[in-house]
Enzyme design. Structure first.
Site, PDB file in Angstrom:
ATOM      1  N   PHE A 138       1.151   5.310   0.740  1.00  6.45           N
ATOM      2  CA  PHE A 138       0.832   6.334   1.651  1.00  6.45           C
ATOM      3  C   PHE A 138       1.165   7.714   1.373  1.00  6.45           C
ATOM      4  CE2 PHE A 138       0.799   2.090   3.624  1.00  6.45           C
ATOM      5  CZ  PHE A 138      -0.421   2.473   4.273  1.00  6.45           C
ATOM      6  N   THR A 191       1.246  -1.013   0.056  1.00  7.18           N
ATOM      7  CA  THR A 191       0.278  -0.043  -0.020  1.00  7.18           C
ATOM      8  C   THR A 191       1.255   0.991   0.125  1.00  7.18           C
ATOM      9  OG1 THR A 191      -2.093  -0.960   0.942  1.00  7.18           O
ATOM     10  CG2 THR A 191      -1.672   1.317   1.524  1.00  7.18           C
TER      11      THR A 191
END
Length: 363
Positions: free
Chosen positions: A265, A263
């Protein structure tokens, strides 16, 4: 290598001497950081102590100088913690993140800012934006895309209504574990809690190993871990930080369907970031609703030889069937060829907003 036998006591004495040298040098670095703080405060009472471009340059330099045996990323993580502790002597960085405590977003915040940063959980992505905009914290950390499940639309939508700038990025490898409490009857698990994204990222594993277990979506993986503590027949899908926070034990580790599951960010703040030497720029662009609009938007990037790294489309709030484009590309807005590109796109677009130029993620 010498054939002379090495004495264990001699090696331990050598390690002690090296440790003393490391301690002295870290203390010297911390003292130097304090002097930097005094100089900055003398020049500007409202001086910014954390400089994203400077930190990126230091970490890249460390990685380029490293000759092992520790790998370069591990060495950079050690220096990140040293830098975080030294910065805390100047002024601790306050960071808001999408909570609650124990989420992957908190893990990303600590990976980027170090354990000495003050991390504060927020209940929603737009709350992270509001805290930074109000000046209650220095920075915010929000998820923007997952390699398996794609973009997080709430984050993109928040940028459309905000004046916040992107100051950095961090990519986190996401490892999901099936966690249970000490009181769980492991052969009786009939209920599994997790965030909907995590269920999606572990779908095949769950179908193969727990096809009959009820899957209950909750607001976060940390919340899933908390619920498991009070139930004897349930498990949670969550990461290492949530497991440690709530005292849970992995029943199965790394159950994500794709081993490269990651992921990305974004770090948001109130200031523009100078060039670091290896940068990205993010834009949001609204084009006029006419034939060839997308080609008109993308053609200048090809002609200026600028590398696009992401293109996302979101519905515009200004009218039905109108869309805006979120674009990431390599380069900094202060570079001449990027300046020329932005001017050309601005002339072709109905609206252009530069979300920020920032160092590409180092760790």
């Amino acid at each position: 290598m010498s054939d002379t036998p090495v004495n264990l006591d001699e090696l331990r004495q050598k390690i002690d001497r090296i440790d003393s040298d490391i301690l002295r040098l870290i203390s010297d670095r911390a003292s130097c950081a304090q002097q930097v703080a005094k100089v900055k405060q003398g020049q500007d009472p409202d001086a910014v102590f954390y400089r994203p471009e400077r930190e990126a340059q230091v970490l890249r330099r460390i990685m380029s100088l490293n000759n092992g045996p520790l790998d370069s990323e591990e060495m950079a993580r050690l220096f990140r913690e040293i830098m975080s502790a030294c910065l805390a002597l100047e002024q601790p960085v306050k960071v808001a993140y999408l909570g609650p405590e124990g989420t992957f977003t908190q893990q990303a915040a600590l990976k980027h800012f170090g354990e000495s940063a003050v991390s504060l959980p927020m209940a929603a992505i737009d709350e992270v934006f509001r805290e930074v905009e109000a000046g209650a914290v220095n920075y915010g950390v929000v998820p923007v895309e997952n390699s398996t499940e794609g973009v997080i639309n709430h984050t993109l939508d928040s940028f459309m209504d905000s004046s916040m700038r992107i100051c950095g990025e961090v990519v986190l490898r996401i490892h999901h574990h099936l966690l249970v409490a000490d009181t769980t009857l492991r052969d009786k698990v009939s209920r599994i809690y997790s965030h909907p994204q995590s269920f999606a990222q572990c779908r095949k594993w769950l179908d193969a190993h727990y096809p009959r277990a009820e899957r209950i979506p909750v607001s976060s993986n940390a919340e899933a871990a908390r619920l498991v503590k009070s139930e004897w027949h349930s498990a949670a899908i969550a990461g290492d930080m949530a497991a440690k926070l709530y005292g849970l034990t992995p029943l199965a580790e790394k159950i994500e369907d794709r081993p490269d599951n990651s992921t990305r960010f974004l770090i948001i703040g109130n200031q523009d970031v100078p060039m670091a030497g290896d940068d990205k720029t993010s834009l949001v662009v609204a084009m006029r609703n006419q034939p060839g609009a997308l080609h008109a938007l993308l053609e200048p990037f090809h002609r200026h030889n600028i590398d696009l790294t992401r293109l996302e489309t979101r519905p515009s709030r200004s009218g039905v069937w109108n869309y805006v484009f979120f674009i990431d590309f390599k380069g900094h807005r202060e570079e001449p060829q990027v300046e020329a590109l932005l001017e050309e796109v601005r002339l072709r677009a109905a609206e252009l907003k530069v979300l920020g130029s920032y160092p590409q993620g180092v760790l």
